[in-house]
Design a protein around this motif. Sequence first.
Motif: not given
Length: 668
Positions: A643-646, A651-653, A658-662
């Motif tokens: 949900d990129l509109d809110s 922020l959650q995205a 970043m968690g997956d990348l790290s």
Amino acid sequence: MTPPDQYDVFEKGARQTRVNWKNQLKQIEDSYREHRGVVHGVQKDGIQNAWDARNTDREDEWKIQFKLVRGEDQTFFVIEDSGTIGLTGPVRDGADYESELEEHDRWARFESLAFTKDDSSDALGSRGQGKFIFVAASKDNVIVYDSLREDGSYRTGYRRVKRTESPVNSWDNAEGREKFAELTDHELEELDHVGTRVVIVEPSNELTSAVESGEFEDYVAETWWELLKFHDATITISDDDSTTTVSPPVEFDLPTEADGSRDVWLVEDEQIEDKYGVAKMHLVHDPDQNIPRVYRGIALQRGGMKVESIEPRRRVPPDIADHLYGFITFDAATEEELKRAENPEHYGFSGRYQVTKIINSYVKDQIELFAREELDWTWSEEVESERQQQAAEQRALNSVNEAFSDFDFHTGDTAGTDSTSTSTSPGRKKDVRLSMPEPNFPRSDHRVEYGDEIKRIRVNALNSLDYEIEAQLRIDLEFRNQSLSEFTQQITVPASAGSDPGTYESDPYRQPIEEGDFPIPGKYSLTAQLAALEDSPNFSRGEIIDTVSLTVYLEVEPPAGDGPFADCTPAKLDDDTVYGEVVRTEKGQRQARVYQYNINHPEYKAVKTDTDASADYLFRLMSQALLLDELERGNQDIFQNADLDSPEGALQAMVDEMGDLSAAYYTT
């Protein structure tokens, strides 16, 4: 073979070869613009001519005056010397020039081209084209000159450059004074002392502006500081009723011993390889002073004149080089050798001569010795620090590009060049812009090794405006934004013709890669920059119009593969709380990104000595910057089902990605 004198029979009634004098003058003018420009050349050749003609029996009476005189109908720029012997010798013509001119034939040399000064003299001039720079500085291409000699004789001369001829004329004594008055609208007083006067009729706007702004005075002080300081020479500049006496620049008020923050390096009466003699070498390093660029480096002096500077950045790092300045002078025999090697415009020495190579090497060695023995610096520490920093950049760059290799990114159109250039307006062509066609590298990529050459380096300038642009083109090979090998040229970019932009194409040149010039292996930038030389509707004088660059890898491997980032480079940002920034670039035929990380940020300072920690730090910053950039573009390829509109969803995205990348980064 027919003896030369027997050709005379075939030359009866022969025609003289026509010369395009306007083109010849333009070539001379352009040769000066490749160095410091026409105005700088006017003062340099004007003072050089006067110093060559000084009366050595009365050297304390030597003086030169520059005067800008605004008459009722015309403006004149006057160069007048005193304490000299004047333009001696008769008027020569035709067959007189077939035999060698004598040393006293100063009038004949002034009226000719390429008849050099006698090798036996200690004159500074060595090519005979300098006086034509005075003609080039005239809107009308006209100069008037007169001279009063020690025997009381007086002569006036006149020169004009037209398309296919360059007429000269002269008149002696009373007639000469009448002609001089007529040619100068009776605005100038009679010459009443032994010496010579050159009058540039209707000086160019460039010259008058330099006098009015004080720039001309700065040029004189920089070039002739040795005469001003050690010979007590008097040089004045007048603008109508206002007169300034030029003083030696404070940069050459050099301490002879270490003083506070200033360290000193002195060498006197030393032989170089038993061939050449150093009279004096005086270097100063002052970390508390921001040394102006024109004084930075080591001034190579000859006959009281600064010919060129050797940049210390080729041997020591920027934090030392940018605060190091001084000069070197030579004994009489070495000056004679240097005179032969000096280029016609007096702004450098040809590398074809042994004296040039040996002296350049000596100066660079002395700079490094100074840094080692007095400044407690060693290359090993510098090289290791740079290697660590570049290794961290390379690891982070490769890791980010690999992590995002399967995603699609927004890419804008480029200007269609083969270069990588910074741009503040991605996808929009500038009105005046540069491009750099791919040079000839020794390999299929941009890797070079010591002993290689980068060939056919060319730069094109395109102008979509309806007026021509006077600009300075600078091309150099930079290391960490520090120029190590600089080429500058003043150019004119033609106006557009309808929908077709005006085009300037530089001549190709080559860049040798020598260890003495580029001592640190790593990532370099071949950069071209265009700066405005005068105010115009679109640009202010000195404004950077455009910059293009491409990366060169010296003794290191270029980054593997491709990805969203073209490069990762250090930057000094004013705000030390900012991690860094992404700048748009052109890479081949598409837009790419360069991440510029802030070396002033406290967190970077805490990790910079640890390669692993630095690489981790840069990977995190680059990943965050890329995700934020793509988040703003709404890239659903990366943020699938988010949900990129809110604000909360965006922020959650970001946190999830970043968690997956790290996790992937630390498990590979």
